[in-house]
Design a protein around this motif. Sequence first.
Motif, PDB file in Angstrom:
ATOM      1  N   PHE A  67      18.577  71.831 -32.990  1.00  0.00           N
ATOM      2  CA  PHE A  67      17.722  70.676 -32.959  1.00  0.00           C
ATOM      3  C   PHE A  67      16.192  70.962 -33.061  1.00  0.00           C
ATOM      4  O   PHE A  67      15.472  70.204 -33.347  1.00  0.00           O
TER       5      PHE A  67
ATOM      6  N   GLN B 109      19.101  68.424 -37.997  1.00  0.00           N
ATOM      7  CA  GLN B 109      19.492  67.395 -36.986  1.00  0.00           C
ATOM      8  C   GLN B 109      18.707  66.371 -36.786  1.00  0.00           C
ATOM      9  O   GLN B 109      17.461  66.432 -37.567  1.00  0.00           O
TER      10      GLN B 109
ATOM     11  N   GLU C 266      20.876  60.911 -35.578  1.00  0.00           N
ATOM     12  CA  GLU C 266      22.404  60.766 -35.091  1.00  0.00           C
ATOM     13  C   GLU C 266      22.755  62.033 -34.014  1.00  0.00           C
ATOM     14  O   GLU C 266      23.594  61.524 -33.176  1.00  0.00           O
ATOM     15  N   GLU C 267      22.361  63.086 -33.976  1.00  0.00           N
ATOM     16  CA  GLU C 267      22.567  63.950 -33.047  1.00  0.00           C
ATOM     17  C   GLU C 267      21.886  63.643 -31.548  1.00  0.00           C
ATOM     18  O   GLU C 267      22.572  63.531 -30.670  1.00  0.00           O
TER      19      GLU C 267
ATOM     20  N   ASN D 219      23.923  60.740 -30.230  1.00  0.00           N
ATOM     21  CA  ASN D 219      25.157  61.162 -29.865  1.00  0.00           C
ATOM     22  C   ASN D 219      25.339  62.161 -28.525  1.00  0.00           C
ATOM     23  O   ASN D 219      26.119  61.772 -27.852  1.00  0.00           O
ATOM     24  N   GLU D 220      23.968  62.833 -28.469  1.00  0.00           N
ATOM     25  CA  GLU D 220      24.074  63.715 -27.203  1.00  0.00           C
ATOM     26  C   GLU D 220      23.875  62.832 -25.964  1.00  0.00           C
ATOM     27  O   GLU D 220      24.282  62.746 -25.101  1.00  0.00           O
TER      28      GLU D 220
ATOM     29  N   ASP E  15      31.299  72.480 -30.649  1.00  0.00           N
ATOM     30  CA  ASP E  15      30.247  73.641 -30.962  1.00  0.00           C
ATOM     31  C   ASP E  15      30.346  74.447 -29.672  1.00  0.00           C
ATOM     32  O   ASP E  15      29.166  74.905 -29.294  1.00  0.00           O
TER      33      ASP E  15
ATOM     34  N   ASP F  36      24.673  71.165 -25.002  1.00  0.00           N
ATOM     35  CA  ASP F  36      24.636  70.776 -26.364  1.00  0.00           C
ATOM     36  C   ASP F  36      25.834  69.842 -26.855  1.00  0.00           C
ATOM     37  O   ASP F  36      26.770  70.435 -27.517  1.00  0.00           O
TER      38      ASP F  36
ATOM     39  N   GLY G 257      25.271  67.551 -29.190  1.00  0.00           N
ATOM     40  CA  GLY G 257      24.645  66.758 -30.292  1.00  0.00           C
ATOM     41  C   GLY G 257      25.993  66.400 -31.438  1.00  0.00           C
ATOM     42  O   GLY G 257      25.812  65.773 -32.210  1.00  0.00           O
ATOM     43  N   LEU G 258      26.998  67.582 -31.753  1.00  0.00           N
ATOM     44  CA  LEU G 258      28.006  67.517 -32.504  1.00  0.00           C
ATOM     45  C   LEU G 258      29.058  66.862 -31.817  1.00  0.00           C
ATOM     46  O   LEU G 258      30.283  66.968 -32.588  1.00  0.00           O
TER      47      LEU G 258
ATOM     48  N   ARG H 184      32.266  64.585 -30.372  1.00  0.00           N
ATOM     49  CA  ARG H 184      32.664  63.221 -30.861  1.00  0.00           C
ATOM     50  C   ARG H 184      33.853  62.546 -29.655  1.00  0.00           C
ATOM     51  O   ARG H 184      34.604  63.485 -28.877  1.00  0.00           O
TER      52      ARG H 184
ATOM     53  N   THR I 134      26.685  73.531 -39.855  1.00  0.00           N
ATOM     54  CA  THR I 134      25.284  73.573 -39.229  1.00  0.00           C
ATOM     55  C   THR I 134      25.282  74.704 -38.481  1.00  0.00           C
ATOM     56  O   THR I 134      26.051  74.648 -37.326  1.00  0.00           O
TER      57      THR I 134
END
Length: 820
Positions: free
Chosen positions: A520, A545, A548-549, A552-553, A634, A652, A654-655, A657, A815
């Motif tokens: 990031f 990133q 979106e990330e 999302n975080e 991740d 972390d 950010g990825l 879901r 990533t």
Amino acid sequence: MEIGYMILLFSCVLFLLLSSCATLNTISTNQVIKDGDTIVSDDNMFELGFFSPGRSKNRYVGIWYKKISTGTVVWVANRETPITDKSGMLELSRHGNLLIRSGDNTVIWSSNSAISTMPVVVVVQLLDTGNLVVWDRSTKNECVIWQSFDHPGNTFLPGMKFGKDLATGRERVMIPWKSVDDPSPGEYLHYIDTNGYPQMFVRQGSVIRWRYGPWNGLKFQGLRLKNPNPIYSVQFVMNEKEIYFKYEIKSSAVQRVVVLPDDITVRLRWMDQTQEWTVHNIEAPTDSCGGYGLCGPYASCNANRYPPCRCMAGFKPQVLDEWDRANWSSGCERKRALVCECGSEFKKISGVIFPDTRGSWYNHSMTLEECEMACRMKCNCTAYANSDIRNGGSGCLLWFDELMDTTENDDKQDLYIKLAASELAGKQDSPSSLNKKKRVFTAVFLTTSVVLLLFMVAYACIKKQKRLHMKEREDRYALDKKDNSVWMEDLDELPLLSLNKIVKATDNFSINKKIGEGGFGPVYKGVLEDGQEVAVKRLSETSQQGIEEFKNEIICIAKLQHRNLVKLLGYCNHRTELILVYEYMTNKSLDLYLFDETRSSMLDWPKRFNIIQGMARGILYLHQDSRLQIIHRDLKAGNILLDGDMNPKISDFGLARKFVGSDTATKTKKVVGTYGYISPEYAVHGRFSIKSDVYSFGVLVLEIVSGRKNREFSHDDHNDNLLGHAWRLYKQGRSIELMCASLRASCVIPEVLRSIHVGLLCVQNHAKDRPTMLSVVLMLVSESVLPQPKHPAFYSEESSSELESVSSVDGSMITHLYAR
């Protein structure tokens, strides 16, 4: 003559066969069950006989499943008096006493159920429920003389009563085994306390370890029990004769509740498809509020707060240690004493597990208003509440002692604490205090006048600032027009920090404040105006990133609260600046210690095992217990942060879901994550699920034990990665050789071997073979027999085609993320 003899012989044989069939599930007074003989329930579900548990050679009489899970024991008779050989016999006396004798005819166990009335026709029967019953059949109405359901062990079966028979004084309690090889009573005792309003306790010896809380009409407050639910029904009976709790299965499902030797309670469900027990629920004091009375009287505990203890409204810490920090073992005391003649008022506290109800008083027919009046009229009453939450609440529960062991949770239950009237309305003022207030009022009046004048001058500036602020909000909400409503809702749960405040906290993002770099962007250590240390993660211009990330975080972690997840304190969205602010982790990330030759010595085995367990609990929370169910995607050593006590916190998101209910798997064209931790089905086919996180966790476990990176591992004798090397050692019975040398002085070998075994189960090639995180947590904290793992993913002895397909994945699709 010969024909007559044959008819007679045939009749005798037929009679014996019919007698044998009729007594298949029973023992009468003229029968003896020897070691090797058994009786079976009518539906073939349960079997009774002699057995040896685990690796022990001692012999016990027990009941176990026969139709399914053969050998899973649910009840043991002679728990404390085993027989050392196979000479044992089980018999029923003509007075209705069930006896176990050793080879020399010595009685080593008795049901103590003999009755004196004669004549008596008695029989022992193993029922389809798993209950062993001694019947008196001398009258038309059969009478139960004794039953195993009145004497539970470590297993709670459907139909069993857990509680107390008030007429006979018999208590039906649960006591776990000492170990998987020894069914004798362990050190823990689960029981329902009836001294006051009934509640469930766990005791270790004479010390109360933790408390489930009282019955609230649907469940015991502290139990993770869904009531009602489609699988089983629960019932709590409280009358003049008995107080007990039980559950019944609504369908054909097979369930049991087991208390393990280390006092973890699990609800297990048999799955016909996989032919194995699945953990349906787990009860254990895993958070910081698990211990009984941790915060002392008149304080409440919240596991998501540090420190977890806090005085209730109207109370203050009873003892202050150096630096004015509360000594919570002493609890809290009233700020203003209750004086019966001076009146009292009540402070409502919502969302709590009620305090200890021993010594309390209750009435099921009173309304809440009547309950308040009853408490108000009794000088020594300290609090009141509804005893039943169904249909809007009913019944009355009064406390007369100190309010002990109150825990905050999400239950919609209200507790009304009695306080001095002056605490809420203010004390009567003395003449000196009135003069002081006059001076204060004058000063306030003058100050207010000045402020009003300044307000008129600054009005135009404020309007301009407001327009700018509205524009920033519009920019912020425009980040995702497609899902704007959700984005706004999630942002509102976190403080929006000004860029100016963050710049000041980090000395304008000084290079001296930089503590790491991730996918990031850079991470800085900062100090807010109130002195709080924080970690500031700033999006870099070169990062792959972005919005979106960032979004999302926030959406994921804003709704997550767990001791093993890093806490997001706020964010900043100012034009091109996207910044996340976290709690500061003193010891930074796990990889800085794990893979450094010097620092690794700071991680002894107890610390590493604590990190493994903490990670497992955190991932379990993400998958099952959080408000949002999350797949992290991740998990790696660089994303495991360590606080000052080396406790792990997952970071972390950010990825990450979200998923809902059983929707635990999905597919993507863009594979993200870090090589070495990505599961094969995700790397090759883009399929990710909760089992992808399980795979990453397994890699982490093997890295923690070995102190080596999976991707960078090499061996002189073969080309395996770390997973393949661990698998090769396991097959050769040399798993302990995987452990890094620095752990030799501190390791607990059974824990190390169990961790390696669990790690290998998690990295199995096929996702369906990997356990869930609930099973992983259970396997780590228990001594149960573990299933055999299959070969791990990316193992070099497998076909080269799959490995080639993995290696051909375009590197730009991954990533790469690095430690903060």
